[in-house]
Scaffold this active site. Structure first.
Site, short mmCIF file in Angstrom:
data_model
loop_
_atom_site.label_atom_id
_atom_site.label_comp_id
_atom_site.label_asym_id
_atom_site.label_seq_id
_atom_site.Cartn_x
_atom_site.Cartn_y
_atom_site.Cartn_z
N ARG A 101 0.85 -1.21 0.00
CA ARG A 101 0.00 0.00 0.00
C ARG A 101 0.87 1.24 0.00
O ARG A 101 0.58 2.23 -0.66
CB ARG A 101 -0.92 0.00 1.21
N ASP A 146 -0.14 -6.71 -3.36
CA ASP A 146 -1.55 -6.39 -3.10
C ASP A 146 -2.06 -5.61 -4.30
O ASP A 146 -1.35 -5.48 -5.30
CB ASP A 146 -1.68 -5.57 -1.79
N HIS A 162 -6.86 -9.70 -3.85
CA HIS A 162 -5.82 -8.68 -3.61
C HIS A 162 -4.74 -8.71 -4.70
O HIS A 162 -3.58 -8.43 -4.42
CB HIS A 162 -5.17 -8.87 -2.24
N ASP A 173 -7.02 -13.95 1.72
CA ASP A 173 -8.03 -13.15 2.42
C ASP A 173 -8.89 -12.35 1.45
O ASP A 173 -8.46 -11.98 0.37
CB ASP A 173 -7.36 -12.19 3.40
N GLU A 174 -10.10 -12.08 1.90
CA GLU A 174 -11.00 -11.08 1.31
C GLU A 174 -11.13 -11.20 -0.21
O GLU A 174 -11.19 -10.19 -0.91
CB GLU A 174 -10.51 -9.66 1.66
N TRP A 180 -7.01 -13.70 11.63
CA TRP A 180 -7.09 -12.23 11.72
C TRP A 180 -8.48 -11.72 12.01
O TRP A 180 -8.65 -10.69 12.63
CB TRP A 180 -6.51 -11.58 10.46
N TYR A 230 -3.95 -5.52 15.38
CA TYR A 230 -3.85 -4.78 14.13
C TYR A 230 -3.30 -3.37 14.41
O TYR A 230 -3.99 -2.51 14.95
CB TYR A 230 -5.20 -4.75 13.41
N ASP A 285 -2.56 -1.05 12.43
CA ASP A 285 -2.98 0.05 11.56
C ASP A 285 -4.18 0.79 12.15
O ASP A 285 -4.57 1.83 11.62
CB ASP A 285 -3.36 -0.47 10.16
N TRP A 288 -0.74 -2.77 8.50
CA TRP A 288 -1.21 -2.46 7.16
C TRP A 288 -0.95 -0.98 6.93
O TRP A 288 -1.01 -0.18 7.87
CB TRP A 288 -2.70 -2.79 7.02
N THR A 289 -0.68 -0.61 5.68
CA THR A 289 -0.16 0.76 5.51
C THR A 289 -1.00 1.63 4.57
O THR A 289 -0.48 2.55 3.97
CB THR A 289 1.30 0.71 5.02
N GLU A 290 -2.29 1.34 4.46
CA GLU A 290 -3.13 2.24 3.66
C GLU A 290 -2.92 3.70 4.08
O GLU A 290 -2.78 4.58 3.24
CB GLU A 290 -4.62 1.91 3.82
C1 ACM Z 1 -6.45 -8.90 6.26
O1 ACM Z 1 -6.42 -8.02 7.13
N1 ACM Z 1 -7.19 -8.74 5.18
C2 ACM Z 1 -5.70 -10.13 6.39
#
Ligand code: ACM
Length: 614
Positions: A161, A190, A264, A330-331, A397, A422, A424, A468-470
């Site tokens: 990110r 990602d 992703h 994920d997702e 997670w 988390y 972030d 996470w670095t959004e």
């Molecule tokens: C995640 O936070 N989508 C692993």
């Protein structure tokens, strides 16, 4: 009477030992016994090591002492413990297992002993924390026996990110090892960038590593415009990654690479459009909305996807020596699989009932692919959906449930639940913190327990904090998000559960704030700020309660658009504040011992109203 007086005596000594406790070691060692006297660091306090395998860390220790204590300290090999010196001894009979150590600081000398170089390294980290942060060269005598609770003590950095240089990642490793973390999970791919050179697939970094430059709120940004140059990003060559891995390895940190598939994957798809089910041309995402609109999932129907992944994982496996490769999972938005003829055919041919089973088919094939390359598969807990691959390990997670389910099926688990780990997320009031998703205060991280009731502890490898670095565009900000919450994770993952003590941990935290400041490492002081708890009364009128994460703070507040100080209204514990007519902003500050401590929070009453849960 006799009983009362002996109880009083015990309490007296307990309180003495609490108050007299000068040690501020994070993570808390298993056992520590204060001794008598001091060891004084002098220019003659050389480092002696008894085995070649300790040469690097003896030099490391001498360098740190030379730069921190401003003493020109040298390292030398020697076979016996020497007076006046800091002695590092590899000794197969030392206590503590693979990572533990024994440390004895006495008036005459320092002895750090372990059965492995890794153990000696952790002994060194503890020793360095015993050196007072105020510049004094007197180290109080102490005996420590120590070993970690968990073998997996990880932090994850998302370099997709936002991109961080190899030097910045090394700086993070330097900071991690002080707190005895032993694993860096690097999220290399990602939707917003592919960061690892894959020699057989050059477009991955020529195209996939770059996106259009944007600042501002993530997910609210403008999508790439036609013809706009993609100038933000970067990637690591394999040579640079090998250099990083050897830097980490010298500091006993394993590097876990993550290639996040099948979801992703927009950066890979932007580079090679044949990889998605739609086959359309997309751009690497700069933080604008695209989910369900653009197809960021690899097509599981086409064999070419697996040929692509075989090339990727062949090179990943050759560069990263760690036993695991993390494949994400994920997702994954599976909507395009529903409309994809190849995916539908794959499902039909393999008797797969739904797209969850299609994802499970995909992960099971990856597991076999990795196995052929001598690697074990790890994935986020979504890999449970549709059935877990036979030997997969799970990183939980979405809370702990995925981890619990996997452990009950005898799969290894790393716990990194978003509600405890988390990094972030907000650590203080959203009014003054950079925008992110939800709240994870310091105290909550300290309450993290990686082994849930009813689960075989042997299946829980340990835990991990994920950054996470959004909303983390700079390394300075990464540090702000990492510290102090990673102190709490370090203690959760290393120290005996029975040793946890929040008040004591806060004292230690403050001592480490001094150390971070001296080292010019950024950190958050949100733990000093007020906690504002809005609610509505029976008539729907807003009211406010205040709290703090740590004890001993005074709170002063205002509703009249003035900046509060110790002359403003003082909050009484548990008081419910009602809102003066026509007030539009609430402000609050914390004080300690008559001095301002936390930051002033300024929050509009409109925002506070919105925060009240319906
Ligand atoms: C995640 O936070 N989508 C692993």
């Amino acid at each position: 009477m006799k009983q009362i007086s002996s109880l009083a005596l015990i309490l007296f000594f307990l309180s003495i030992s609490t108050f007299a406790q000068p040690y501020t070691i994070i993570p808390e060692p298993q056992q520590q016994t204060p001794g008598k006297g001091l060891f004084r660091l002098t220019p003659n306090s050389g480092v002696i090591y008894n085995n070649n395998q300790l040469q690097f860390m003896a030099g490391y220790l001498a360098d740190v002492l030379t730069s921190n204590a401003k003493l020109a300290i040298k390292a030398k090999q020697g076979s016996t413990s020497q007076p006046g010196k800091i002695n590092l001894f590899l000794d197969s009979k030392a206590n503590g297992g693979k990572e533990g150590y024994e440390l004895k600081v006495s008036e005459g000398s320092v002895l750090i002993k372990a059965s492995t170089p890794r153990g000696v390294f952790y002994g060194i980290q503890t020793f360095l924390q015993l050196i007072p942060a105020n510049g004094s060269k007197d180290i109080p005598a102490i005996t420590i026996q120590d070993a970690p609770r968990f073998p997996w003590r990880g932090l994850m950095l998302d370099v997709s990110r936002h991109f961080f240089t190899i030097d910045q990642v090394k700086r993070m490793i330097d900071q991690m090892v002080v707190y005895k973390f032993n694993l860096l999970h690097i999220h290399l791919t990602d939707d917003q960038g592919w960061r690892m050179e894959i020699k057989q697939l050059p477009e991955l970094t020529r195209v996939g590593a770059w996106r259009v430059p944007r600042t501002g709120l993530w997910w609210e940004r403008d999508c790439p415009q036609e013809g706009e140059a993609a100038t933000y990003g970067g990637f690591y060559t394999q040579q640079e990654l090998k250099d990083l891995i050897s830097y980490a390895s010298a500091r006993f940190v394993d590097v876990l690479p993550e290639i996040d598939v099948p979801g992703h994957s927009l950066a890979a798809i932007a580079a090679y459009p044949y990889l998605s089910s739609t086959g359309l041309n997309y751009k690497v995402n700069p933080g604008c909305k695209f989910y369900t609109i653009e197809d960021n999932a690899l097509c599981v129907g086409k064999e070419s996807t697996f040929e692509f992944l075989d090339k990727v994982f062949t090179e990943v496996a050759a560069v990263f020596p760690f036993e695991y490769i993390h494949v994400g999972g994920d997702e994954c938005y599976k909507g395009f699989w529903e409309k994809c003829a190849d995916c539908q055919k794959r499902m039909k041919d393999n008797g797969l009932k739904n797209t969850n089973e299609l994802q499970s088919y995909f992960i099971k094939r990856l597991e076999k692919m990795l196995e052929q390359k001598g690697k074990k598969l790890m994935g986020w807990d979504e890999i449970l959906e549709g059935g877990l691959a036979p030997k997969a390990s799970v990183m939980s997670w979405r809370g702990m449930d995925g981890g619990i389910a996997a452990a009950k099926e005898n799969h290894h688990v790393v716990m990194s639940p978003s509600n405890y780990a988390y990094l972030d997320l907000y650590q203080g009031d959203p009014a003054i913190e950079p925008p992110t998703y939800s709240m994870l205060r310091y105290k909550k991280v300290y309450e993290f327990e990686p082994v849930p009731d009813g689960v075989d502890p042997a299946m829980i490898l340990g835990g991990q904090g994920n950054l996470w670095t959004e909303s983390v565009p700079t390394f300075r900000q990464a540090e702000y998000m990492l510290w102090p919450r990673s102190f709490a994770l370090a203690e959760v993952l290393w120290s005996p559960k029975s040793s946890r003590n929040w008040d004591r941990f806060v004292q230690k935290t403050e001592a480490h704030f001094d150390r971070l400041s001296k080292a010019d490492i950024n950190f958050s002081t949100s733990v000093y700020d007020a906690i504002v708890i809005p609610s509505k009364d029976a008539n729907g009128q807003l009211q406010i309660k205040l709290d703090t994460e740590i004890g001993g703070l005074d709170l002063y507040y205002s509703f009249d658009n003035t900046y509060p100080d110790h002359h403003s209204s003082k909050y009484t514990k548990d008081e419910l504040l009602s809102i003066p007519k026509d007030a539009d902003h609430f402000r609050v500050i914390t004080y300690r011992n008559g001095k301002p401590l936390g930051r002033i929070l300024t929050i509009s009453l409109e925002d506070l109203s919105k925060r009240v849960k319906k």
